[in-house]
Design an enzyme around this catalytic site. Structure first.
Site, PDB file in Angstrom:
ATOM      1  N   TYR A 139       0.996  -1.162   0.044  1.00 16.29           N
ATOM      2  CA  TYR A 139       0.098   0.167   0.025  1.00 16.29           C
ATOM      3  C   TYR A 139       0.826   1.157  -0.185  1.00 16.29           C
ATOM      4  O   TYR A 139       1.882   1.266   0.869  1.00 16.29           O
ATOM      5  CB  TYR A 139      -0.881   0.025   1.222  1.00 16.29           C
ATOM      6  CG  TYR A 139      -1.659   1.109   1.093  1.00 16.29           C
ATOM      7  CD1 TYR A 139      -2.867   1.399   0.457  1.00 16.29           C
ATOM      8  CD2 TYR A 139      -1.487   2.287   2.368  1.00 16.29           C
ATOM      9  CE1 TYR A 139      -3.835   2.535   0.411  1.00 16.29           C
ATOM     10  CE2 TYR A 139      -2.569   3.133   2.243  1.00 16.29           C
ATOM     11  CZ  TYR A 139      -3.308   3.469   1.512  1.00 16.29           C
ATOM     12  OH  TYR A 139      -4.509   4.480   1.658  1.00 16.29           O
ATOM     13  N   ASP A 234       9.163   2.591   0.613  1.00 15.11           N
ATOM     14  CA  ASP A 234       8.021   3.180   1.228  1.00 15.11           C
ATOM     15  C   ASP A 234       8.095   2.524   2.856  1.00 15.11           C
ATOM     16  O   ASP A 234       7.727   1.433   2.988  1.00 15.11           O
ATOM     17  CB  ASP A 234       6.597   2.832   0.552  1.00 15.11           C
ATOM     18  CG  ASP A 234       5.592   3.334   1.341  1.00 15.11           C
ATOM     19  OD1 ASP A 234       5.876   3.908   2.352  1.00 15.11           O
ATOM     20  OD2 ASP A 234       4.465   3.101   0.800  1.00 15.11           O
ATOM     21  N   LYS A 262       3.667   8.110   9.711  1.00  8.68           N
ATOM     22  CA  LYS A 262       3.298   7.465  10.921  1.00  8.68           C
ATOM     23  C   LYS A 262       4.298   7.718  11.979  1.00  8.68           C
ATOM     24  O   LYS A 262       4.232   8.740  12.703  1.00  8.68           O
ATOM     25  CB  LYS A 262       3.398   5.870  10.512  1.00  8.68           C
ATOM     26  CG  LYS A 262       2.152   5.503   9.477  1.00  8.68           C
ATOM     27  CD  LYS A 262       1.695   4.309   9.468  1.00  8.68           C
ATOM     28  CE  LYS A 262       0.293   4.304   8.480  1.00  8.68           C
ATOM     29  NZ  LYS A 262       0.408   3.553   7.318  1.00  8.68           N
TER      30      LYS A 262
HETATM   31  C1  LIG Z   1      -0.084   4.151   6.048  1.00  6.15           C
HETATM   32  C2  LIG Z   1       0.766   4.055   4.926  1.00  6.15           C
HETATM   33  C3  LIG Z   1       0.833   4.911   3.799  1.00  6.15           C
HETATM   34  C4  LIG Z   1      -0.242   6.039   3.812  1.00  6.15           C
HETATM   35  O1  LIG Z   1       0.050   7.030   4.794  1.00  6.15           O
HETATM   36  P1  LIG Z   1      -1.216   8.015   5.315  1.00  6.15           P
HETATM   37  O2  LIG Z   1      -0.555   8.679   6.264  1.00  6.15           O
HETATM   38  O3  LIG Z   1      -2.455   7.032   5.614  1.00  6.15           O
HETATM   39  O4  LIG Z   1      -1.810   8.581   3.945  1.00  6.15           O
HETATM   40  C5  LIG Z   1       1.483   4.594   2.823  1.00  6.15           C
HETATM   41  N1  LIG Z   1       2.409   4.009   2.711  1.00  6.15           N
HETATM   42  C6  LIG Z   1       2.407   2.793   3.479  1.00  6.15           C
HETATM   43  C7  LIG Z   1       3.474   1.591   3.717  1.00  6.15           C
HETATM   44  C8  LIG Z   1       1.482   3.181   4.643  1.00  6.15           C
HETATM   45  O5  LIG Z   1       1.685   1.789   5.615  1.00  6.15           O
END
Ligand SMILES: *Cc1c(COP(=O)(O)O)cnc(C)c1O
Length: 424
Positions: A139, A234, A262
């Site tokens: 994601y 990511d 995060k």
């Molecule tokens: C949570 C997440 C996102 C998106 O972050 P948001 O702050 O929810 O927009 C993107 N990449 C990864 C791997 C994530 O876990």
């Protein structure tokens, strides 16, 4: 009297501001939080839950850590937004550079989605090429070109996974199976000349938990280089979760760009994209790749992130977090094996995923083939007994520094009973 749920449903689509909170993946009644402290969340109906969702990752120090709350309060009292650069922003960017040396330049944004969206625009703007390769089950936020799934066939040009994403946009994304380097090779044989970049969660934590197999990430580095394409890690979940820095320092790979989010916001909205100076300097105002934000580098968010990173740097809680998590996982495995229930619990650092299957998890097909109904059953039994696990079989659970040995003992007992009950 009208319930909170009824009011929520009237005021907000699905009653929520982010879909997973509606509990569609597990069914039943979504919970409403009114406060939280440490490892415990209190619901509007007065239940106290040991929280393993932990806001889906930012809260490695637990809820309302005094350092973080103090920093937020102080910052807010000095003004909540200036839209000019502050000393604190520079300090956060410096701390990130120091902890993740591949991030030679850092731009702060307000979410992980924004960080990934900017990384994708940067790889295209810098290379002048159009195609980006991602992996099923990873994601990267909800930007159009990342909201895609594998088209027909196992690997290939993506199709949109959400209405409102134009097929033309999805067509510039290629999708391969995580841990299947042969998929990447096949896609590059066809589209290699157009490849701007590869984006991957080094440890894939949005599809249950998929751990990178020996050589997989190294091969991505090599293939990106061979095609003059950029490699984006990511690390929005990974960053500062397993060590004070990125997973990249554990696997020994230097990506060109890294996305964070995060934990670096400590529960306030923050994201960051950073990487090689020459790439990052194609961002406006130096270069022609546009990105901006009214609330980027927001002083309250930055204060929260700084307080979180300083605590982590000083305490280095990672070995203890890992031990506690390992003990929890071992306890669950023992209960499952005594009950004769096949289970896989991939875990790393302080995250784990309970997946009901006898097969080791390699890729997203494996995740989707697990018995999700058993997870749902365990989830509800645990919730009833005061343990709040991730509200979806494809989300991981998070342990924080606020989870004590007593919390872990209680959780092993509750999850153990829930699994034993699956037999009947
Ligand atoms: C949570 C997440 C996102 C998106 O972050 P948001 O702050 O929810 O927009 C993107 N990449 C990864 C791997 C994530 O876990």
């Amino acid at each position: 009297m009208e319930t909170l749920k009824e009011r929520a449903l009237r005021a907000m689509p699905g009653g929520v501001n982010s879909p997973v909170r509606a509990f569609r993946a597990v069914g039943g009644e979504p919970i409403f939080a009114r406060r939280a402290s440490g490892a415990e969340l209190e619901t509007e109906d007065g239940r106290r839950l040991i929280d393993y969702c932990m806001s889906f990752g930012p809260l490695i120090l637990g809820h309302a850590h005094p350092d973080v709350v103090g920093a937020i309060t102080d910052a807010a009292a000095r003004g909540t937004s200036y839209a000019v650069t502050t000393r604190a922003e520079i300090e956060l960017a410096e701390m990130i550079r120091e902890a993740v040396p591949s991030m030679e330049r850092v731009r702060l944004v307000s979410s992980g989605t924004e960080a990934c969206m900017t990384a994708v625009r940067l790889v295209r703007g810098y290379t002048g090429k159009s195609k980006v390769l991602k992996f099923s089950g990873c994601y990267h936020g909800h930007a159009d070109c990342m909201l895609v799934k594998a088209g027909s066939g196992v690997a290939g040009i993506a199709s949109a996974s959400s209405a409102g994403v134009p097929e033309g946009c999805a067509a510039d994304t290629l999708v391969a199976r995580y841990n299947h380097i042969e998929d990447v090779e096949a896609l590059l044989a066809e589209h290699g000349n157009d490849l701007a970049g590869i984006i991957v969660e080094p440890v894939a934590a949005n599809a249950g938990l998929m751990l990178p197999e020996e050589g997989f990430l190294h091969s991505l580095r090599r293939l990106a280089d061979q095609h003059q394409a950029l490699l984006v890690f990511d690390e929005v979940i990974n960053g500062f979760r397993f060590t004070y820095g990125g997973y990249q320092s554990i696997c020994g790979i230097q990506p060109d760009l890294t996305c964070l989010g995060k934990i670096i916001g400590g529960g306030m909205p923050v994201g960051a994209v950073g990487g090689r100076a020459d790439i990052m300097e194609s961002l406006a105002p130096l270069g022609n790749v546009y990105q901006g934000g009214t609330l980027s580098g927001n002083p309250v968010s930055v204060a929260s992130g700084l307080a979180t990173l300083k605590r982590l740097r000083e305490d280095q809680p990672y070995p203890v977090l890992e031990q506690r998590t390992a003990r929890l996982v071992a306890g669950i495995k023992t209960a499952a094996s005594e009950a004769g229930i096949p289970i896989q619990i991939p875990a790393i650092g302080s995250i784990f995923a309970m997946m009901f299957t006898e097969h080791v998890i390699h890729d997203f097909d494996d995740v989707m083939a697990t018995q999700q109904d058993l997870y749902v059953n365990v989830f509800h039994n645990c919730l009833q007994q005061g343990v709040y696990l991730a509200p979806s079989p494809v989300e991981v659970s998070f342990v924080s520094t606020a989870h004590t040995d007593e919390h872990i003992d209680k959780t092993i007992e509750v999850i153990g009973q829930a699994i034993t009950r699956l037999k009947t």
